[in-house]
Write a protein that holds these residues in place. Sequence first.
Motif, mmCIF file in Angstrom:
data_model
loop_
_atom_site.group_PDB
_atom_site.id
_atom_site.type_symbol
_atom_site.label_atom_id
_atom_site.label_comp_id
_atom_site.label_asym_id
_atom_site.label_seq_id
_atom_site.Cartn_x
_atom_site.Cartn_y
_atom_site.Cartn_z
ATOM 1 N N UNK A 1 5.725 6.158 11.139
ATOM 2 C CA UNK A 1 4.382 6.362 10.602
ATOM 3 C C UNK A 1 4.352 7.679 9.841
ATOM 4 N N UNK A 2 3.767 7.639 8.661
ATOM 5 C CA UNK A 2 3.593 8.834 7.834
ATOM 6 C C UNK A 2 2.107 8.986 7.537
ATOM 7 N N UNK A 3 1.525 10.125 7.909
ATOM 8 C CA UNK A 3 0.117 10.408 7.635
ATOM 9 C C UNK A 3 0.052 11.566 6.650
ATOM 10 N N UNK A 4 -0.590 11.313 5.508
ATOM 11 C CA UNK A 4 -0.679 12.297 4.436
ATOM 12 C C UNK A 4 -2.147 12.413 4.030
ATOM 13 N N UNK A 5 -2.854 13.335 4.683
ATOM 14 C CA UNK A 5 -4.289 13.437 4.450
ATOM 15 C C UNK A 5 -4.993 12.210 4.982
#
Length: 415
Positions: free
Chosen positions: A98-102
């Motif tokens: 999982x990648x959370x960017x803003x």
Amino acid sequence: MKKFTLISALMLFAVVAFAQRNVNMPKAKALPVQAKMAQQVKALDRKATTTMRKAPRKADELVTAPNAGEQWYIADGGLYKGTQSGWTDVTSEANIYVCIDGSDIYIQGLAYWFPESWIKGTISGSTATFPCGQKVGEDDYGPEYMVGQPAGAQTAEEPGVDIVFDYDAVAGTLSLNASVEAILESASPNAINQTYCYWYGLVLSKNAPEVGPIELEGELVTPPAGLEGEVWTAKGVEVQLVADDSGNMTPEFGETMYTISMKVIFDGNDVYIQGFGPFQGVTEAWVKGTREGNKVSFPSGQYLGYVLMGTTPYHMYFNAFGTEGIGNIVFTLNEEENVMDNTEANWVITSAAPNSAANYYDIFLYTTITKGDPTGINAISKDKNAGTFYNLQGVKVNPTQKGIYIQNGRKMVIK
């Protein structure tokens, strides 16, 4: 064949095969039998599926995440792959990142046939929404998309919906919203009736599961003190048991030859072999057999150890499955050539129950076990594809990216 029609009331295939991976996940749950839609599982011919497409397809772009993300863990739910016999639990093969960017969120690993693909969503408060129909890849079977199946759908002809998760930033969890019955890996960007694989009841957690003390459910075989054994090499092919409508199981043989390093101890008429369970973390387990003349027989039901999936230990046993069911595996020993041949044509199973073929993990057809190291010329001369990697579609690849690959008949996870 890999394409099936999916609707909510699916009865899972009774024999569940698990494969090795770096992170052990909890065993998945089946779809509830009380679901509203009638069971309707139909296999479609892959060749026909490919040739039927005559019009040019739109060149959809794949999602690219801004970074590699973090590994998340499957806290609940599971992944099921369509087969000719029904739906098989393949949760253990999934690796989720999982990648959370803003306010943007990306998930990799939901597509079984394209495990390196990402889908992109948006976080708004406690909700993460991924638009329906994001393309995850394309192969000889055509393009594939991730589609949400709406909860309460009455027919398989209803359109797909956005994939919605309940997001808890403090706990670090993503839970499939109640409005979505399942996440489908589909041949259509907006339909629920062209499904290859599906996720049900999925809950992802940023935190690795805690593991408590493990109690063994069997007595491990221990060779006599002071005897370490000699290196032998097993050669054979992988086998899969397939159940028909009556529950009878027949073998399907793989094409890739593999070699497995073992240790063998001869102590009078007792024979010990280490290495019959190499793919599930029990490589140190021994099994014990008895020699009578040139025959060496290994009884079924010997305990091999356990595999952790989440916080649950799944205990494994050595079983031999043949034309008449569970029995012994018998080798013919040639002392002059230092070879043991499996003359009874039984298959070695590492199973979750003693003297049972149900809930098997691995199956091997051992053609020969030869004294010597597997790196020796005699051990590898027939393995023309040794060291070659393939993706899950069977295409030869150079594994430069993380994902799941096949090498010498084994699943390899590269991170």
